[in-house]
Design a protein around this motif. Structure first.
Motif, short mmCIF file in Angstrom:
data_model
loop_
_atom_site.label_atom_id
_atom_site.label_comp_id
_atom_site.label_asym_id
_atom_site.label_seq_id
_atom_site.Cartn_x
_atom_site.Cartn_y
_atom_site.Cartn_z
N LYS A 36 0.83 -1.20 0.00
CA LYS A 36 0.00 0.00 0.00
C LYS A 36 0.86 1.25 0.00
CE LYS A 36 -2.01 -1.57 3.69
NZ LYS A 36 -2.85 -1.73 4.87
N ALA A 37 0.29 2.34 -0.48
CA ALA A 37 0.98 3.62 -0.42
C ALA A 37 1.27 3.97 1.03
CB ALA A 37 0.10 4.71 -1.05
N LEU A 38 2.41 4.55 1.25
CA LEU A 38 2.79 4.92 2.61
C LEU A 38 1.95 6.08 3.09
CD1 LEU A 38 6.68 4.69 2.34
CD2 LEU A 38 5.05 2.93 3.03
N ALA A 39 1.86 6.20 4.39
CA ALA A 39 1.12 7.32 4.98
C ALA A 39 1.82 8.63 4.67
CB ALA A 39 1.00 7.12 6.50
N MET A 40 1.06 9.70 4.68
CA MET A 40 1.65 11.01 4.43
C MET A 40 2.58 11.39 5.58
SD MET A 40 -1.49 13.24 2.93
CE MET A 40 -0.37 14.62 2.68
N HIS A 60 10.92 21.29 14.52
CA HIS A 60 11.96 21.32 13.50
C HIS A 60 11.37 21.17 12.11
CE1 HIS A 60 14.72 19.67 16.88
NE2 HIS A 60 14.78 20.98 16.84
N ALA A 61 12.13 21.66 11.11
CA ALA A 61 11.74 21.52 9.71
C ALA A 61 12.09 20.10 9.25
CB ALA A 61 12.43 22.56 8.85
N VAL A 62 11.36 19.14 9.76
CA VAL A 62 11.64 17.73 9.55
C VAL A 62 10.32 17.01 9.25
CG1 VAL A 62 12.40 15.59 10.68
CG2 VAL A 62 13.67 17.71 11.03
N LEU A 63 10.35 16.07 8.31
CA LEU A 63 9.18 15.26 8.01
C LEU A 63 9.25 13.96 8.81
CD1 LEU A 63 9.00 15.63 4.12
CD2 LEU A 63 7.79 16.96 5.86
N ILE A 64 8.16 13.61 9.45
CA ILE A 64 8.09 12.38 10.24
C ILE A 64 7.32 11.34 9.44
CG2 ILE A 64 7.26 11.32 12.36
CD1 ILE A 64 7.49 14.01 13.72
N HIS A 65 7.95 10.16 9.21
CA HIS A 65 7.31 9.07 8.48
C HIS A 65 6.86 8.01 9.48
CE1 HIS A 65 8.24 10.42 4.40
NE2 HIS A 65 9.35 10.90 4.92
N PRO A 66 5.54 7.78 9.60
CA PRO A 66 5.03 6.89 10.65
C PRO A 66 5.00 5.41 10.26
CG PRO A 66 3.21 7.95 9.53
CD PRO A 66 4.47 8.50 8.91
N ASP A 67 5.30 5.07 9.00
CA ASP A 67 5.17 3.68 8.57
C ASP A 67 6.26 2.80 9.16
OD1 ASP A 67 3.04 3.78 6.19
OD2 ASP A 67 4.30 5.56 6.09
N ALA A 68 6.02 1.50 9.11
CA ALA A 68 7.03 0.53 9.53
C ALA A 68 8.27 0.69 8.66
CB ALA A 68 6.47 -0.89 9.43
#
Length: 736
Positions: free
Chosen positions: A197-201, A208-216
């Motif tokens: 499946k497509a990963l979560a947004m 901070h100017a950081v993107l957090i990726h919640p997927d496994a």
């Protein structure tokens, strides 16, 4: 690459003038650079001086130190010949004792001053660890001490960026490639449990100017490996014989880390193809250079580097890998030449590895929202909108991918502005509409059966056909359009979000084609309506009964659910060229939305819509209305989906009559309706021919404007048609 001549006053330090410079249409962002400044940029065979002006569209190439070079756009690769030896291209001023250029990985001690400078800079909003990662990956970290932090304007605020050259193995691929958004499977599909499946947004960091990726983490690794494998086939890049010269856009990220995995990284959010080919140019490395647990086959003595291998490595191990690649490359290049073709090919392989070892990068290091109270909340949306606007040249986004990105921007914007209701309702609504993760729980929380994909599709239609000044203003800004928010502008995002309910269940090419004809009708916008949990046959029958009494809410919901069922089952398609032959008469060649509106206007049509909802959900063949028996009957055995579509369109145009259309005298109203249909069909044909002309000009690279004498008659006809049509039509509704 298109070029135009430009001129400019003299700028000290960059030559006498820029009159002979070139203005290029490569993908450069319009940085807010203040007063003119100059810098040197390395290309494959020359140094170029670039002068940046306050808010220029592109840098101006204004000076060269060697002749015969050309600026690379890393397009199609030209593979080396065994008879020609590839040279290692200098990227710094360092020379060895023989006066030849050599790569030298700076020691960590050389990065201290740069780290301290960025840690204390007011426009850098990163943790010390994130700063350490980007500085220690730089080819010349000393240049980051005192580097100018530039600002780039996005819709909701300012992104802060720095530009330098980095080692490619120190950077990871994009976590999810936005170009693929229209082609992957989504959690919105109830049948997507056992598929990729497509990963979560990505989510914003609190400070901070950081993107957090919640997927496994394993899903993230699979995503980057899949993206790399695909671009190596679909979008070859000229990397190795030449340097990468168009900057990659990077952003720091962090993960929902599991045991033994890195907690953060620096990823390319634009430039995946170039970075994947940089990895590809590094020859297979000894097994001990990467984590044995990722290799699998114990017999492999050498390993082809994958993006997931690099992501698993710590910062120190990735630096050590770079050092080993440099050492191995020069060891081979300094070996005695034999002059054989095999020797030249092997030497070229390592020379290309060194040329692919560095990349120019622009790193997002900070974000300042126009509304200070928002903090970093809208940082992910700012990054995504920037990327969509950057992809205007080279390999641009396909329409489906563009609409998918815009759709997610719209939903996130509605959420940020509080237009999805109070938080308890807004968050599950956002997650259900986007359809990437937690969809089943979100649908249940909103009171819907998550096993029925048509309910979610209808929910998308309902939320994006809403009408209010605030809603319209936000959607127009996300779509970058002015004027009324007409059906065609709403349609693309609705189609892409809606199809996510079926992304793992079935091929969606044919439904997408049908829905793109415009799956909406104006009543959906002009009237307020809501989606109800119509999840049983009994509820469908009750909905039909209410629609038969003229209730607007029931009529619109019946139309939405019925249209979805007909289209997704392949029974309501775009009008085919053979449709008249299938129907035995003329048909309504209008959009899917207008066909649905026509069905809702007649009792027989409403029965067809209600029955389609029930039959599609049950996996049964659709039935047809028998005008003689006055009931729904099984389709004829030789009917296909296209036959049903043709008969449906014929019925909308001519009505549900026992006799064949045309065998009895039509009423004046029916005759007028036929004439209007013929006019609209011919107008649609004219629009299609104009689009053909646009596509041909784009294919041929034609940019010259048509002479006025060639198009004046056409403009006059179009104006006359519009004036005449206004005489017999209602005024255009205002949608502001």
């Amino acid at each position: 690459m298109r070029t135009t001549r430009v001129s400019s006053p003299a700028i000290p330090g960059v030559g006498n003038r820029i009159a002979d410079g070139l203005h290029t249409d490569a993908e450069y962002a319009p940085w807010d650079c203040g007063p003119p400044t100059a810098t040197r940029v390395r290309s494959s065979s020359e140094w170029c001086c670039l002068a940046y002006f306050r808010r220029p569209r592109h840098p101006f190439v204004c000076g060269r130190t060697q002749k015969g070079g050309r600026v690379s756009d890393t397009s199609m690769p030209e593979f080396e010949s065994a008879d020609n030896e590839i040279q290692v291209i200098p990227v710094t001023d360092f020379r060895n004792v023989d006066g030849d250029f050599e790569h030298r990985l700076p020691p960590p001690s050389a990065t201290t001053n740069a780290e301290e400078y960025l840690q204390n800079h007011p426009d850098v909003h990163l943790s010390d660890e994130a700063i350490r990662r980007l500085v220690q990956g730089a080819v010349e970290p000393q240049d980051l001490e005192g580097i100018r932090v530039e600002r780039h304007r996005v819709e909701t605020g300012w992104l802060m960026v720095i530009s330098y050259r980095a080692y490619s193995p120190m950077v990871s691929l994009a976590i999810e490639n936005d170009r693929l958004l229209a082609e992957v499977s989504y959690a919105a599909d109830p049948h997507a449990a056992d598929v990729r499946k497509a990963l979560a947004m990505p989510r914003p960091h609190t400070e901070h100017a950081v993107l957090i990726h919640p997927d496994a983490y394993k899903d993230i690794e699979e995503s980057v490996d899949r993206s790399a494998k695909r671009v190596l086939t679909d979008n070859p890049q000229e990397v190795g014989e030449r340097l990468v010269e168009r900057p990659l856009m990077l952003v720091p990220v962090t993960f929902k880390s599991e045991t033994g995995e890195p907690a953060d990284d620096l990823t390319a959010v634009d430039g995946n193809c170039r970075l994947a080919f940089c990895y590809h140019r590094i020859p297979p490395v000894p097994r001990g250079w990467v984590d044995d647990s990722l290799i699998g086959d114990a017999s492999k003595k050498r390993v082809v580097l994958r993006p997931s291998h690099l992501m698993r490595m710590s910062l120190e191990r990735r630096r050590e890998l770079v050092r080993k690649v440099i050492k191995a490359a020069y060891s081979r290049l300094k070996a005695p030449r034999t002059g054989s073709s095999a020797d030249i090919r092997d030497r070229n392989k390592w020379a290309m590895a060194l040329n692919a070892l560095t990349i120019p990068v622009t790193v997002i290091v900070g974000y300042r929202d126009d509304n200070a109270q928002r903090g970093m909340q809208r940082f992910p949306a700012g990054v995504r909108s920037l990327l969509l606007r950057m992809n205007t040249g080279g390999k641009v986004f396909a329409d489906g991918a563009k609409n998918a990105v815009k759709a997610e921007e719209i939903i996130n914007g509605l959420y940020d502005e509080g237009l999805l209701g109070p938080e308890a309702q807004a968050r599950p609504t956002r997650d259900a509409l986007i359809g990437r993760g937690d969809v089943a729980a979100s649908m249940e929380g909103l009171g819907f059966n998550p096993e029925l994909p048509d309910l979610r599709f209808a929910l998308v239609m309902q939320h994006l056909t809403y009408k209010s000044p605030r809603f319209n203003a936000l959607v127009r800004s996300k779509l970058q359009t002015e004027g009324n928010l007409v059906l065609s502008r709403r349609n693309g995002p609705i189609v892409e979000l809606g199809l996510r309910s079926y992304s793992a269940s079935m091929p969606t090419n044919s439904p997408r084609t049908a829905l793109e004809t415009i799956c909406l009708w104006q009543d959906l916008v002009d009237n307020s309506w809501v989606v109800e949990n119509i999840d049983t046959d009994t509820k469908v029958d009750e909905l039909l009964g209410r629609a038969d009494t003229g209730e607007t809410q029931a009529t619109l919901l019946l139309g939405a659910l019925g249209m979805i069922s007909l289209v997704m089952s392949g029974h309501l398609l775009a009008a085919a060229g053979s449709a008249e032959a299938d129907a035995g008469t003329t048909i309504a060649r209008t959009s899917v939305g207008l066909i649905t509106k026509g069905l809702l206007a007649q009792r027989e049509g409403r029965l067809i819509l209600a029955d389609a909802i029930k039959r599609v959900r049950a996996g049964l063949p659709l039935r047809w209305w028998d005008t003689e028996k006055q009931e729904l009957v099984e389709q004829k055995t030789d009917w296909r989906g296209s036959t049903y579509n043709a008969m449906l369109r014929s019925a909308v145009r001519h009505g549900w009559k026992a006799k064949a259309p045309g065998k009895e005298k039509k009423t004046p109203a029916e005759q007028e309706a036929d004439k209007l249909t013929v006019f609209q069909e011919q107008l649609s044909t004219a629009v299609d021919r104009l689009r053909d002309l646009f596509e041909l000009r784009e294919k041929n690279g034609t940019t010259d404007k048509l002479a006025w004498v060639e198009v004046e008659a056409s403009f006059n006809q179009i104006d006359d048609i519009a004036d005449d049509l206004r005489l017999i039509s209602e005024r255009k509704p205002r949608n502001r």
